[in-house]
Design an enzyme around this catalytic site. Structure first.
Site, PDB file in Angstrom:
ATOM      1  N   ASP A  69      40.135  34.852  88.686  1.00 41.49           N
ATOM      2  CA  ASP A  69      40.320  33.442  89.100  1.00 41.49           C
ATOM      3  C   ASP A  69      41.594  33.323  89.922  1.00 41.49           C
ATOM      4  O   ASP A  69      42.454  34.214  89.886  1.00 41.49           O
ATOM      5  CB  ASP A  69      40.374  32.510  87.881  1.00 41.49           C
TER       6      ASP A  69
ATOM      7  N   GLU B 200      43.108  33.057  83.855  1.00 45.00           N
ATOM      8  CA  GLU B 200      44.540  33.358  83.786  1.00 45.00           C
ATOM      9  C   GLU B 200      45.360  32.211  84.369  1.00 45.00           C
ATOM     10  O   GLU B 200      46.403  31.840  83.825  1.00 45.00           O
ATOM     11  CB  GLU B 200      44.851  34.660  84.534  1.00 45.00           C
TER      12      GLU B 200
END
Lengths: 456, 456
Positions: A88, A152
């Site tokens: 991500d 994250e």
């Protein structure tokens, strides 16, 4: 070594094209409207792990975005390396400051410009390609496990449950992460610590509706003014944080540790020029590297309230908000600091406003050992590929997973990052040097080689 | 009087429907994307003036939005009234707080909910309908001139040139404006003063790009934090404005003037309950009416910087901005205060940020005479239609045109407003009571009657 260089040389273009394809996914975990893209990215990563030769590849569902797992067990007696990364990325705004669209990778001056180019797609994908290289050249000396997550940038909320539920599957001797920076390619370095994080959002409410600033101005508290006063009070004249108890658990470094950190090459004029500022700012009594690597900080990440459109609107706003985060250093606890902030911020609210504090996420600070076999393996790998011993540094960023791994699995981490502070992480025009990308793919197999040798 | 009531009774519905049609135009002068709608509104107003019986109706072009002019000269020997109003409105945001769409007027509980319902479409249109009434009933006793502008909400930038260029055409004995509020329908009032305005936008720049708050946090100044500190410093512990010289030109009221203002009915518990606040805020040593009517103020109308989207983004922003406006009282000068603010704000900027200050617009404060024939005519008209003498009050808002008229044409103004402070001017769910609308149409012809009589 020559074999590694040859393989990279022969597959250069494909290895780059694959990364560019990965960068085309707008996998913004913070913004729900990119949900499908984030999930497509996970599937893409899983397929690339299979192509590289991984077994038992699985896109593992979580309460949030899936975690991609894959492994290659060559021999249970051999040491096992667990590779962590995240697919991500941060939101790209402010969009207007990008010179080329964030999700249409553009190569200029041998650099890849795209959101996620360095953080962390470019860096974790080096491990996928290094793995492919070792498989194709039959030189993989250790067992390898991949765990690539998709949350994250929003706090890895679901990673903890996954790790707890998969302790056996994730068993390893070391965690290897490339999600940090080196000082420069001339000054290779290895991070030996990371700051923790407490991230909150605050809301200050004055009147129950936006008011005409002429009719009511001067007779009722303006929440934007009050929020400004509250934020202003969070740092004292020495730029120290005023939250009671905030520094209580901070371990002060020894003079030797401070000397080591300050021995890293640093040119203040260059640093200021790169940032375009005339003066630096920070906690009194500390150097720039100490401030970013070893001291806790408090930053306003966003603030908004009232009329922010074009032109003039004479409104006295009902609400003002801010996103505020604190970076924590070893021995501070994210939960404790979050509570200290919430209690303090609420306590300093004057009686004419109402305050809401909402904790968004957090992560614990960590220090990674420099006396471990894994750290030495990383040192030797970098020394061989760069022709120079890496300098140990303290990173200012936060990777919550590192503390989580230590707590849940009892495994230490090696932070072997190939990015640069100037890569515009979380900023417009994020980039990653193509040179660094190949350098990483070249260095990683050496880590496996030395980790296996030193483990014997 | 009976004749007036009868005409209104017979034309009630049509007079209301016409206002609703006027309210359907999103004439937002602050936002360029509504340009066409603003211009269509001007044409609509011009047509309604013609329909009501005005001569020489013209949509007069300016460098900005047009000014609608129309007149009826019954006899040059008779006194002349110049009616001023504005057909532009404030932006409606925050849209999500409206219970019904701002430009789809909705009637609930005998109130019209729409942007501009009170400020100023509902109020200036009463004059158009009162004019029609006097024409239809052959009772217009004075000459009448209309000047309805479209830039009041953005500072009336082009009105000055228009007035200078049309002194002959605009010649009149008094300016009559309904763009203010009464205390209540039970306590009719007449405003005898208005605050001036200085409106600026400020920009604080730290680093030349958004930064990763982990990598750089603690070593470089955060412009949002610095802007907060700068804004916080603009009020002292007594909530007085700290800009040097800010109060120099303020005329302090006599005890009698203060007593008069404080004699107006005021229920603090009710006032706080209406605003939903536990405590009021304001300059030490003054009452609420004194603070809003007779003291200068400084408000943050908007503030923004960094990441304000959903979720958490650990960014150290490059810039932070604010819209800040000051309300001025008689004898203060908008230009002078604007300069004082700009100089002060620049002077308090610390060396690690750059500050830009941009003046958006301003207007001069005014006091209207209470001993004039026109004021007495307004008193008598209100006394007759409300059955109660109006209470003189000081308004907190600003209508730059009033000072402009005095300076350019030497004409005084009568502020005969029929709104209420609770009409949510500049706020979501702006409203205007249908009762007030008809009450205004009923009162205005009486003003003309008494103004003519007293002028003899």
């Amino acid at each position: 070594m020559q074999q590694i260089k040859n393989y990279i040389e022969q597959n250069k273009q494909r290895m780059l094209d694959e990364l560019l394809n990965l960068l085309r996914f707008p996998s913004i975990s913070a913004d729900p409207k990119y949900k499908d893209d984030v999930i497509k990215t996970a599937d893409f990563v899983a397929q690339k792990l299979r192509d590289a030769g991984a077994d038992n590849v699985e896109v593992c569902p979580t309460a949030g975005y899936p975690i991609v797992y894959g492994e290659k067990i060559i021999n249970p007696a051999k040491p096992t390396v667990l590779v962590y990364g995240h697919y991500d990325v941060q939101p790209p705004d402010p969009l207007e400051l990008w010179h080329t669209p964030p999700f249409e990778p553009s190569i200029r001056d041998n650099k890849i410009f795209a959101r996620g180019a360095c953080d962390d797609k470019g860096q974790f994908y080096m491990h996928v390609k290094a793995f492919e290289l070792m498989m194709q050249t039959h030189t993989l000396p250790c067992n390898i496990k991949f765990m690539i997550e998709g949350e994250e940038e929003v706090g890895s909320d679901n990673l903890g449950h996954f790790v707890q539920a998969n302790k056996e599957r994730l068993k390893a001797d070391v965690v290897l992460i490339s999600d940090t920076a080196m000082i420069s390619m001339e000054h290779p370095s290895l991070e030996t610590g990371l700051r923790g994080l407490s991230y909150l959002e605050v809301e200050v409410t004055g009147p129950n509706r936006d008011l005409h600033s002429g009719v009511y101005g001067g007779a009722v508290a303006n929440p934007a003014t009050i929020l400004a006063k509250m934020i202003a009070s969070l740092h004292d004249e020495n730029n120290r944080i005023t939250i009671p108890g905030f520094y209580d658990d901070v371990l002060n470094l020894t003079q030797d540790e401070r000397d080591a950190i300050n021995s890293a090459p640093y040119d203040e004029a260059e640093y200021k020029a790169d940032l375009g500022v005339d003066e630096l700012w920070g906690e009194k009594g500390y150097s720039t590297f100490e401030r970013t690597g070893t001291r806790p900080t408090l930053e306003v990440n966003g603030i908004w309230g009232g009329y922010i459109g074009e032109g003039a609107k004479t409104v006295l706003p009902s609400k003002a908000n801010a996103k505020i985060s604190m970076r924590l250093v070893p021995n501070q606890s994210s939960d404790k600091i979050t509570k200290l902030f919430a209690d303090h911020f609420t306590s300093i609210a004057p009686p004419y406003v109402k305050v809401k504090v909402n904790a968004l996420h957090g992560g614990e600070p960590v220090v990674t050992p420099t006396d471990s076999i894994a750290y030495q393996a990383a040192q030797k790998a970098i020394a061989e590929s760069f022709g120079k011993e890496p300098i140990p540094t303290r990173g200012g960023g936060s990777i919550p997973i590192v503390a989580l791994f230590e707590a849940e699995l009892g495994i230490k981490t090696v932070l072997m990052g190939f990015g640069l502070d100037s890569d515009n992480l979380h900023s417009p025009n994020e980039k990653y040097d193509i040179y660094n990308y190949y350098k990483g793919i070249e260095t990683i197999p050496l880590f496996y080689k030395y980790f296996d040798e030193l483990s014997k």
